[in-house]
Write an enzyme that holds these catalytic residues in place. Sequence first.
Site: not given
Length: 344
Positions: A61, A63, A202
């Site tokens: 994931k 960011d 994350e």
Amino acid sequence: MRQCAKPLLQNNQVAKSKPRRQRDPAQPNLPFDLMPDRVEPCLALLKPTAPGGPEWAFENKWDGYRLAIHIEPKGVRIITRGGHDWTHRFPAIADAAGKLGVGTAILDGEAVVLNDDGHSDFGALQRSLGGRGGKRASTEAVLFAFDLLYFDGHDLTGTELSVRRHLLEDLLDDAGTTIRLSEEVDGDGGELLENARSLGLEGVIAKRRDSTYRSGRHGDWLKIKCIQSESFIVVGYEQSASARGGLGSLLLAARRGTGWISVGAVGTGFKQKDAVYLKATLDKLRIKTPAVPLKGKNLVFSQPTLIAEIEFRGWTDEGNLRHASYKGLREAQDNAAVFNMSDR
């Protein structure tokens, strides 16, 4: 440090690998399907645990800023999640996209700036753009592409993810470092999430391999976070004579239906210069009646304009953020990212 291509992997795991072949540049680009001006993005549904089973593929994931890269014979356009043209904000990505050697394509991905550990750093990305309302173009941002929605005159949104990924991998085989493939990883979802947590990442994204590309949040894509981070609207601040810049905390709200609902406040994470800038900006947006029902001493209410990215550890029974920390401001044009309480 260059980002590890497969950040979720440990030494005893392997990434999914598919055969690659070079595209024949002499092949005609027949306009079988009209290229859309914009495709509403497919969004990931937040889940507390990672799914299991061979039908799921996993990715890191990222960011940063969600972007769609439109490659056309007349040039490249970079469109934000909210539909704004940010080609001028990411010139390096636009230049790299124009050199991919394809007549028409739409790439779905995330623009990020990597820190010294090779992890995406939202604050660094914001600084590279000159902060909220800044005029700078980011020369440091790279794009991690994870989907291909249109390719050589063909609309791919109705084809399954595994086919789209195969074409994307071929397209990015020799793309360089500014546009990179967000690697797909095989493995147990729970173990990959633990790997991500141990590496300080994350979280992970899980996607159904056989899913078509559907705009909106339908559950074909899932996001599982190590630390929760979302965007909230700032509706004011609490004054403090002892805090840096005179700002004690920011008052936050989320979307609920067509309006706003309070989700508490954040009083940590900003530095002295952040606090000074936030207070001065919010003072210019001051209003008498709060955008959400709020009571308390030393509160200053503002128009719901600023969008803050907030890291937090969960929710209280009253619907407020637990252990919230400020990460930075998002651009006003990125209002599509503001958290909706229906997504909890």
